[in-house]
Design a protein around this motif. Structure first.
Motif, PDB file in Angstrom:
ATOM      1  N   THR A 181      -2.900  -2.015 -14.764  1.00 28.97           N
ATOM      2  CA  THR A 181      -3.743  -2.570 -13.840  1.00 28.97           C
ATOM      3  C   THR A 181      -3.824  -3.988 -14.044  1.00 28.97           C
ATOM      4  O   THR A 181      -3.638  -4.546 -12.762  1.00 28.97           O
ATOM      5  N   LEU A 232      -9.668  -4.701  -6.082  1.00 32.91           N
ATOM      6  CA  LEU A 232      -8.842  -3.855  -6.802  1.00 32.91           C
ATOM      7  C   LEU A 232      -9.464  -3.032  -7.905  1.00 32.91           C
ATOM      8  O   LEU A 232      -9.170  -1.898  -7.767  1.00 32.91           O
ATOM      9  N   THR A 237       5.305  -8.409 -15.238  1.00 34.51           N
ATOM     10  CA  THR A 237       4.990  -9.231 -14.183  1.00 34.51           C
ATOM     11  C   THR A 237       6.022 -10.044 -13.624  1.00 34.51           C
ATOM     12  O   THR A 237       6.486 -10.141 -12.181  1.00 34.51           O
ATOM     13  N   PHE A 285       3.895  -3.329  -1.199  1.00 42.03           N
ATOM     14  CA  PHE A 285       3.075  -3.593  -2.252  1.00 42.03           C
ATOM     15  C   PHE A 285       1.694  -4.264  -1.945  1.00 42.03           C
ATOM     16  O   PHE A 285       0.915  -4.068  -2.621  1.00 42.03           O
ATOM     17  N   LEU A 286       1.985  -5.267  -1.040  1.00 36.90           N
ATOM     18  CA  LEU A 286       1.025  -6.306  -0.506  1.00 36.90           C
ATOM     19  C   LEU A 286      -0.144  -5.415   0.001  1.00 36.90           C
ATOM     20  O   LEU A 286      -1.412  -5.713   0.111  1.00 36.90           O
ATOM     21  N   GLY A 306      -1.903  -3.443  -2.462  1.00 33.66           N
ATOM     22  CA  GLY A 306      -2.455  -4.447  -3.539  1.00 33.66           C
ATOM     23  C   GLY A 306      -3.394  -5.257  -2.978  1.00 33.66           C
ATOM     24  O   GLY A 306      -4.435  -5.660  -3.647  1.00 33.66           O
ATOM     25  N   ILE A 328      -0.516  -5.243 -12.081  1.00 35.96           N
ATOM     26  CA  ILE A 328      -0.608  -5.287 -10.590  1.00 35.96           C
ATOM     27  C   ILE A 328      -1.339  -6.315 -10.183  1.00 35.96           C
ATOM     28  O   ILE A 328      -1.003  -7.082  -9.237  1.00 35.96           O
ATOM     29  N   GLY A 329      -2.576  -6.641 -10.844  1.00 33.54           N
ATOM     30  CA  GLY A 329      -3.172  -7.913 -10.524  1.00 33.54           C
ATOM     31  C   GLY A 329      -2.420  -9.197 -10.470  1.00 33.54           C
ATOM     32  O   GLY A 329      -2.297 -10.001  -9.662  1.00 33.54           O
ATOM     33  N   ILE A 360       0.056  -9.729  -7.825  1.00 33.79           N
ATOM     34  CA  ILE A 360      -0.320 -10.258  -6.670  1.00 33.79           C
ATOM     35  C   ILE A 360      -0.699 -11.636  -6.715  1.00 33.79           C
ATOM     36  O   ILE A 360      -0.230 -12.390  -5.727  1.00 33.79           O
TER      37      ILE A 360
END
Lengths: 275, 313
Positions: free
Chosen positions: A138, A123, A78, B47-48, B51, A141-142, A145
């Protein structure tokens, strides 16, 4: 500036309030380490005696170490991805005129003001409809954000804080965009990048809401703690685990702020020092 | 801050056309500053989009489906929204979420304001140290901060056991844990950093000579605060309020750990739909309704404060 003119004279009651406020901020958090050394299965006063057995118990638990490794993996991935995207975004926002820059910045900062649960379930719904199984990927990815606004907020003052004409000089002297970035921009913003890596790692390491919806079979450390909170007899070892997490987070964040101290919080921008 | 050397030089240089030194595709990009900016930010936006935007579209779509056994009936229907409207439970939990978050927001902003004011106006050395000290607890796990309050407020927690061993009370105070009060206290503590920073930034920005002018024109400290300082810090107050109110409305950790049956919020209900109840379309519907409510309230709040500000200033 005179420090004691009639507006800025010291204000005793306000100072006392400020100290009480800091105590209120820290005391609940510091109860966790306090009770983690308490020789009693019950988390209550009076304290019984000093012990390290809860920490010892923790070291013998396999699932804790697995969860820790999962959190570290997710945290590193991340931090690198969010900081990388953050560098692109921060450079674009500070260096170029773009129509619609305001809405773009707003969009990038959106995760700060939308409840995490909304992103989490959205998501989750997308991934399940695509048939993607939940895993550490996954969760990453969260976390990206969630972390992106913090990465950009850490990097922006760094990019704003140095003179763009240095980059132009480099370009005029014949360096191409990549070399200019690598030899001019990167060293200048490096403290910001380091700070962003440390902060986004910490946020990811501590993050719970996204992980709650996006974790598959491998729990992250907060997810493991959440699972143990149902059992009051597990409290003492969770206290020990929490204390270690808190200590680590404090050290990493303090380091991050210190490295990036010239740029943090829009403070006074001194001449850039190369470290 | 708004006129740092870099920004001034940037502003001065901007009107000058950039020399186009290269040909071909990269030359085109070089020439067009706008295109370069967009190119640079496109990975982040991509990406946003993947996502945030696409998941959100799917979420809206799913809210129009209905749960059917282990799958979904994908015929679009507003049945979920009708159910949410007709069943009092959903409305009650939504109302309670907004109520609890509202109180947590008010408490946090009111308590944080003097703190931010102190650091902005009365701390002259070590400002950074104060700011780091104030924001440090925020960087530890949210879950752990909530857990800490469970330890403090519990039946046998710090407060109750301390009061009992001091002989002040005989039985634990039950209103401390598992109540909306506990949720408000915990949220106010957990989100304090989100109030302090915007408040501090807006207070720090205030031109000190305006305060001197107010004093010279005969305002006492109180009048000066309410006529100059406070109105000028309103952007910070608005930012702080929104930064706390919006995320806390969707919180479900604090209510789950500290709320008890009377302190559950809409986030818990959404989580139940995606977990044990296994009615994802209903969960999606509730999430959309929550978003709409938050957007509406944030909008009303911003418009109102703008009107008030225009009247005052």
């Amino acid at each position: 500036m005179s420090e004691k003119n009639y507006i800025n004279r010291p204000n005793r009651p306000l100072q006392i309030y400020a100290i009480l406020f800091l105590i209120f901020l820290y005391v609940p958090v510091l109860f966790l380490p306090l009770f983690s050394f308490n020789d009693s299965i019950y988390v209550r006063f009076p304290l019984q005696g000093f012990t390290l057995k809860w920490y010892g118990e923790l070291f013998e638990r396999e699932p804790v170490w697995n969860a820790l490794m999962n959190s570290v993996k997710v945290g590193i991935a991340t931090a690198i991805c969010a900081t990388g995207l953050g560098v692109f975004a921060a450079k674009a926002i500070t260096r170029y005129r773009m129509p619609g820059k305001g809405p773009i910045v707003g969009f990038v900062m959106l995760p700060l003001v939308v409840p995490g649960i909304i992103f989490g379930v959205a998501l989750l719904v997308l991934l399940s409809q695509m048939g993607v199984p939940l895993s550490l990927y996954t969760v990453t990815i969260g976390h990206m954000i969630v972390c992106l606004p913090f990465a950009i907020a850490t990097l922006l003052p760094r990019f704003e804080g140095f003179d763009g004409s240095i980059e132009e000089a480099s370009a005029d002297l014949g360096e191409n965009a990549w070399w200019t970035f690598w030899r001019v921009t990167f060293p200048m913003v490096f403290p910001g990048i380091l700070a962003s890596l440390l902060l986004t790692f910490t946020i990811s390491f501590d993050e719970f809401i996204m992980a709650f919806f996006l974790t598959g079979t491998e729990p992250t450390l907060p997810m493991y703690i959440w699972g143990q909170l149902r059992f009051p007899q597990e409290f003492p070892s969770i206290l020990a685990l929490s204390s270690m997490i808190i200590a680590t987070s404090f050290v990493i964040v303090f380091l991050g702020q210190w490295i990036n101290r010239d740029a943090a919080f829009g403070g006074p921008k001194k001449g850039e020092k190369t470290k | 801050m708004s006129d740092s050397p870099a920004q001034i030089s940037e502003a001065v240089e901007r009107p000058e056309p950039k020399p186009a030194s290269r040909g071909g595709f990269s030359g085109l990009l070089q020439r067009s500053e706008v295109a370069r900016g967009y190119t640079l930010i496109s990975p982040t936006l991509l990406f946003l989009t993947l996502g945030i935007v696409i998941p959100f579209i799917i979420l809206v779509t799913m809210s129009l489906w209905t749960a059917q056994g282990f799958g979904f009936d994908m015929t679009p229907t507003t049945a979920n929204y009708e159910a949410a409207w007709n069943q009092p439970l959903y409305g009650a939990l939504l109302g309670r979420s907004l109520w609890i978050s509202g109180w947590a927001t008010v408490a946090t902003v009111v308590l944080s304001y003097p703190m931010a004011y102190y650091v902005a106006f009365h701390v002259h050395r070590n400002k950074m140290l104060w700011i780091v000290l104030m924001t440090l607890p925020f960087w530890t796990s949210y879950l752990l901060r909530v857990f800490a309050w469970k330890v403090v407020l519990g039946y046998e927690g710090v407060i109750n056991s301390a009061l009992m061993s001091a002989g002040l009370i005989r039985a634990p105070l039950e209103f401390l844990l598992y109540s909306p009060n506990a949720v408000v206290i915990t949220l106010a503590h957990a989100w304090a950093a989100f109030a302090i920073l915007p408040l501090y930034v807006s207070l720090e920005k205030i031109d000190r000579s305006l305060l001197e002018a107010a004093t010279d024109l005969g305002d006492g400290p109180v009048a000066r605060f309410f006529r100059v300082t406070f109105p000028l810090s309103l952007p910070g107050v608005i930012a702080a309020s929104l930064l706390i109110f919006i995320p806390t409305t969707g919180d479900y950790i604090t209510p789950a750990l500290l709320g008890g049956p009377d302190g559950l919020m809409i986030g818990n209900l959404i989580q139940l739909q995606f977990g044990p109840v296994n009615n994802w379309p209903m969960g999606a519907t509730l999430a959309i309704i929550l978003m709409l409510c938050i957007a509406a309230i944030a909008g009303i709040f911003m418009v109102t404060t703008k009107i008030v500000k225009d009247r005052i200033l």
